[in-house]
Motif scaffolding. Sequence first.
Motif, short mmCIF file in Angstrom:
data_model
loop_
_atom_site.label_atom_id
_atom_site.label_comp_id
_atom_site.label_asym_id
_atom_site.label_seq_id
_atom_site.Cartn_x
_atom_site.Cartn_y
_atom_site.Cartn_z
N GLN A 298 -27.68 -58.53 -10.06
CA GLN A 298 -27.68 -58.01 -11.43
C GLN A 298 -26.27 -57.58 -11.85
O GLN A 298 -25.87 -57.81 -12.99
CB GLN A 298 -28.65 -56.84 -11.55
CG GLN A 298 -28.81 -56.33 -12.96
CD GLN A 298 -29.36 -57.39 -13.89
OE1 GLN A 298 -30.35 -58.05 -13.57
NE2 GLN A 298 -28.76 -57.56 -15.05
N LEU A 299 -25.51 -56.98 -10.94
CA LEU A 299 -24.12 -56.61 -11.25
C LEU A 299 -23.28 -57.85 -11.55
O LEU A 299 -22.44 -57.83 -12.46
CB LEU A 299 -23.49 -55.84 -10.10
CG LEU A 299 -23.79 -54.37 -9.99
CD1 LEU A 299 -23.17 -53.79 -8.72
CD2 LEU A 299 -23.26 -53.62 -11.19
N VAL A 300 -23.50 -58.92 -10.80
CA VAL A 300 -22.77 -60.18 -11.05
C VAL A 300 -23.10 -60.70 -12.44
O VAL A 300 -22.19 -61.10 -13.19
CB VAL A 300 -23.10 -61.23 -9.96
CG1 VAL A 300 -22.54 -62.58 -10.33
CG2 VAL A 300 -22.54 -60.79 -8.62
N MET A 301 -24.37 -60.71 -12.78
CA MET A 301 -24.76 -61.20 -14.11
C MET A 301 -24.18 -60.32 -15.22
O MET A 301 -23.74 -60.84 -16.25
CB MET A 301 -26.29 -61.24 -14.22
CG MET A 301 -26.94 -62.24 -13.29
SD MET A 301 -26.39 -63.93 -13.56
CE MET A 301 -27.04 -64.23 -15.18
N ASP A 302 -24.17 -59.02 -15.01
CA ASP A 302 -23.61 -58.11 -16.02
C ASP A 302 -22.11 -58.31 -16.19
O ASP A 302 -21.58 -58.21 -17.29
CB ASP A 302 -23.90 -56.66 -15.65
CG ASP A 302 -25.37 -56.31 -15.75
OD1 ASP A 302 -26.13 -57.07 -16.39
OD2 ASP A 302 -25.78 -55.28 -15.17
N ALA A 303 -21.40 -58.59 -15.09
CA ALA A 303 -19.96 -58.81 -15.18
C ALA A 303 -19.63 -60.18 -15.76
O ALA A 303 -18.60 -60.35 -16.41
CB ALA A 303 -19.33 -58.66 -13.79
N ALA B 202 -30.70 -57.86 -4.79
CA ALA B 202 -31.09 -57.99 -6.19
C ALA B 202 -30.21 -57.13 -7.10
O ALA B 202 -29.84 -57.55 -8.20
CB ALA B 202 -32.56 -57.61 -6.36
N ALA B 203 -29.85 -55.94 -6.64
CA ALA B 203 -28.96 -55.08 -7.43
C ALA B 203 -27.58 -55.71 -7.56
O ALA B 203 -26.96 -55.66 -8.63
CB ALA B 203 -28.86 -53.70 -6.79
#
Length: 162
Positions: free
Chosen positions: A46-51, A42-43
């Motif tokens: 979230q990093l993929v979505m933020d990038a 899940a973390a």
Amino acid sequence: MQTRSGGGQGPSNVRAARDRHGRGARGPLLPVGVPRYRTRTAAFDQLVMDAYAPLHNAYFDQLAGVDLAVDTIPRMRLHADMTVLPDEIIADGPVPLGRVLQAGVDMHGNPTRARFVVFRMPIEHRAVSTQERSELLTWVLTALVANYLNLDPRTVNPDFPW
């Protein structure tokens, strides 16, 4: 001293906590607000979505029909003697980190949308910290977007180190 489970001092011989009436744990082990509550998967998601968010916002019209997916490992048939990978695969040497899947038709005859696929395990093995992982994800997603839009990656991100 021996326990009923057979003696020895290994972790398999540690007695479990009492579980009366077979109910198990009565609630979450960690509160929802604690950072450790999220799984590593899940973390990473979230990093993929933020990038991806700045790229998606910058090229919103062109990327409106593109899906974003995270896969654990690359599931492709690559030959061991391949020295050059296809353009739609972003790789670190022989290891794929991401891939562009063009829109097409599936085996049932249904149309499919274009998709960016990011491979979690190869990226996690190449980055030690969250900051490095975020930078590597930005690099991979920039290369995927540039490949899909048929642009130079430096046009998409002027700081692209390619």
